[in-house]
Design a protein around this motif. Structure first.
Motif, PDB file in Angstrom:
ATOM      1  N   LYS A   1       0.799  -1.208  -0.016  1.00  0.00           N
ATOM      2  CA  LYS A   1       0.006  -0.015   0.120  1.00  0.00           C
ATOM      3  C   LYS A   1       0.991   1.152   0.142  1.00  0.00           C
ATOM      4  O   LYS A   1       0.580   2.307  -0.816  1.00  0.00           O
ATOM      5  CB  LYS A   1      -0.908  -0.051   1.180  1.00  0.00           C
ATOM      6  CG  LYS A   1      -1.948  -1.044   1.137  1.00  0.00           C
ATOM      7  CD  LYS A   1      -2.857  -1.145   2.465  1.00  0.00           C
ATOM      8  CE  LYS A   1      -4.058  -2.114   2.285  1.00  0.00           C
ATOM      9  NZ  LYS A   1      -4.828  -2.149   3.387  1.00  0.00           N
TER      10      LYS A   1
ATOM     11  N   TRP B   1      -6.897   2.107  -3.909  1.00  0.00           N
ATOM     12  CA  TRP B   1      -6.695   2.139  -2.265  1.00  0.00           C
ATOM     13  C   TRP B   1      -8.086   2.338  -1.788  1.00  0.00           C
ATOM     14  O   TRP B   1      -8.277   1.841  -0.576  1.00  0.00           O
ATOM     15  CB  TRP B   1      -5.792   3.367  -2.269  1.00  0.00           C
ATOM     16  CG  TRP B   1      -5.772   3.653  -0.842  1.00  0.00           C
ATOM     17  CD1 TRP B   1      -6.661   4.895  -0.085  1.00  0.00           C
ATOM     18  CD2 TRP B   1      -5.205   3.320   0.467  1.00  0.00           C
ATOM     19  NE1 TRP B   1      -6.271   4.949   1.298  1.00  0.00           N
ATOM     20  CE2 TRP B   1      -5.108   3.860   1.650  1.00  0.00           C
ATOM     21  CE3 TRP B   1      -3.845   2.324   0.422  1.00  0.00           C
ATOM     22  CZ2 TRP B   1      -4.645   3.480   2.725  1.00  0.00           C
ATOM     23  CZ3 TRP B   1      -3.353   2.049   1.465  1.00  0.00           C
ATOM     24  CH2 TRP B   1      -3.740   2.542   2.625  1.00  0.00           C
TER      25      TRP B   1
ATOM     26  N   SER C   1      -9.879  -0.777  -1.407  1.00  0.00           N
ATOM     27  CA  SER C   1      -9.534  -1.885  -0.471  1.00  0.00           C
ATOM     28  C   SER C   1      -9.651  -1.051   0.905  1.00  0.00           C
ATOM     29  O   SER C   1      -8.836  -1.903   1.842  1.00  0.00           O
ATOM     30  CB  SER C   1      -8.173  -2.133  -0.942  1.00  0.00           C
ATOM     31  OG  SER C   1      -7.189  -1.186  -0.838  1.00  0.00           O
TER      32      SER C   1
ATOM     33  N   GLU D   1      -7.384   1.475   8.368  1.00  0.00           N
ATOM     34  CA  GLU D   1      -7.065   2.634   7.291  1.00  0.00           C
ATOM     35  C   GLU D   1      -7.351   4.185   7.734  1.00  0.00           C
ATOM     36  O   GLU D   1      -8.204   4.269   8.329  1.00  0.00           O
ATOM     37  CB  GLU D   1      -7.715   2.620   5.960  1.00  0.00           C
ATOM     38  CG  GLU D   1      -7.280   3.581   5.038  1.00  0.00           C
ATOM     39  CD  GLU D   1      -8.111   3.620   3.764  1.00  0.00           C
ATOM     40  OE1 GLU D   1      -8.023   4.511   2.961  1.00  0.00           O
ATOM     41  OE2 GLU D   1      -9.106   2.722   3.712  1.00  0.00           O
TER      42      GLU D   1
END
Length: 430
Positions: free
Chosen positions: A201, A380, A383, A388
């Protein structure tokens, strides 16, 4: 916050005074040709890149404040010495110091802001640093422009002012807290995710940031040439467009960041990249219209581009500092700066090749780059899950405890409290 904001502002004034007139400054002081100066700066930038992982480790070990202090001191001394060199290798050596110190400052400054920020304030501190940079850069460029409009000898003053501003900024860092990162627990060390090149990521965010950085450098360097050679708008529009961009970035960065805190930063990166295409498309099609329409297209395009820059640049910075583990934040951001440095080295060559062979094609190539960043941002955002930034679930587990590990409970805590804190499947009776 006042000391940090003042340091960012003063440092940016010196940077803004230097960059728009750097080539003219070196040519006036050293007497080299522009092509030779360009080769020297490119060599220096590439030489400095391999040292960035070491800089990241120094930040992790000693904290961002002292590394930032040392980098600013080195850069101030290098700019002062520029006024006394006369040989090409001396120019390259000082340029290596400047390139390395600049990359170090851009690595350590967000780490320091993140460390000094209170709970939930990280995004606002990062926005403050960007706002102060844009305001200072614009003021420095204006002051240098006024100085350079006089005698050519005043270009030496531009270099001296830059050195003085950086030295003052160095002193303004001293009252700040040291901001040394907390070491990671032993069981969290030496894992794959602890290395930036193994963190998928983080690599995606670095790629998105490098793409947007290439677009920014290309627009800054190619748009004036394109407007002068291929459009009918006149040189006055160049100043208007850049002033519009600079003022909006300086004034709107903090309030925009405040209003975007509740949204996922990955999705914001995608939205910001799409807005970049507004200016790129306007430049690509403007040649088919008259002067009045060209002005309207470019003003609207720059407004969209600036809004996209406000959204995406801040969101990228939040992602970079949030994904990186606290004890390795310096190394992670140094890894990002390696790709920013590569973009700095490669983009001028790409721009000159396009301007010589297909000026309009440059804008469509950059639009394709923006679309690639959009895809990364959407991936991004799609997901996004637990942990996050911008979408973190509430948890009763104290910070610092790895996922799946139940915190130890003191023996004097009542058993019914233990039942609440444990997973329902693991409930037991004392």
């Amino acid at each position: 916050m006042r000391w940090f904001g003042a340091a960012c502002l003063v440092n940016a004034v010196g940077t803004g005074a230097y960059y728009p007139f750097s080539l003219l400054f070196f040519q006036a002081e050293l007497g080299f040709s522009l092509s030779r100066i360009g080769v020297g700066l490119t060599i220096a930038a590439l030489i400095a890149l391999p040292a960035l992982p070491l800089i990241g480790r120094l930040i992790d070990r000693f904290g961002p404040k002292w590394v930032l202090f040392g980098a600013a001191l080195m850069r101030a001394a290098a700019f002062a010495l520029y006024l006394f060199v006369g040989r090409f290798w001396e120019f390259v050596a000082l340029s290596v110091v400047v390139a390395l110190s600049l990359r170090t400052e851009q690595t350590a400054s967000p780490v320091l802001a993140s460390t000094l920020a209170g709970e939930g304030q990280q995004g606002r501190w990062l926005a403050l640093s960007r706002s102060m940079f844009n305001a200072g850069f614009g003021c420095g460029a204006l002051l240098a422009g006024l100085a350079a409009s006089g005698r050519s000898d005043d270009l030496a003053t531009v270099g001296a002012v830059n050195a003085v501003c950086i030295a003052v900024a160095t002193l303004l860092y001293l009252p700040l807290a040291a901001g040394r990162s907390t070491p990671a627990p032993a069981r969290e060390r030496n894992v794959a995710a602890d290395k930036p090149w193994r963190h998928g990521k983080f690599r995606a965010v670095v790629a998105a940031g490098a793409g947007l950085w290439m677009i920014a450098i290309a627009v800054e360097s190619a748009m004036p040439v394109y407007l002068m050679r291929h459009l009918d708008t006149g040189p006055w529009l160049i100043g208007v467009l850049f002033a519009m961009n600079t003022v909006l970035l300086a004034v709107c960065q903090v309030p925009v960041a405040y209003r975007l805190e509740k949204y996922r930063p990955g999705a914001l990166v995608a939205i910001g990249a799409v807005l970049h295409i507004g200016l790129l498309a306007a430049l690509g099609i403007a040649g088919g219209f008259g002067a009045g329409t060209q002005v309207g297209l470019l003003l609207c395009g720059m407004a969209l581009y600036t809004l996209g820059e406000l959204i995406s640049s801040h969101s990228l910075l939040v992602l970079l500092t949030s994904i990186a583990p606290e004890h390795r934040r310096g190394s992670f951001l140094a890894f990002n700066q390696m790709f920013i440095g590569l973009a700095n080295a490669v983009t001028p060559l790409m721009v000159t090749l396009f301007l010589d062979h297909s000026a309009t094609g440059l804008w469509w190539a950059l639009a394709a780059c923006a679309m690639a960043v959009t895809v990364i941002g959407r991936t991004w955002g799609a997901s996004a899950g637990r942990g996050e930034p911008g979408n973190a679930p509430r948890s009763d587990v104290p910070p610092g405890v790895p996922p799946g590990v139940r915190p130890e409970v003191p023996s004097d805590v009542p058993s019914d409290v233990v039942h609440i804190q444990q997973d329902p499947k693991e409930r037991t009776t004392r």
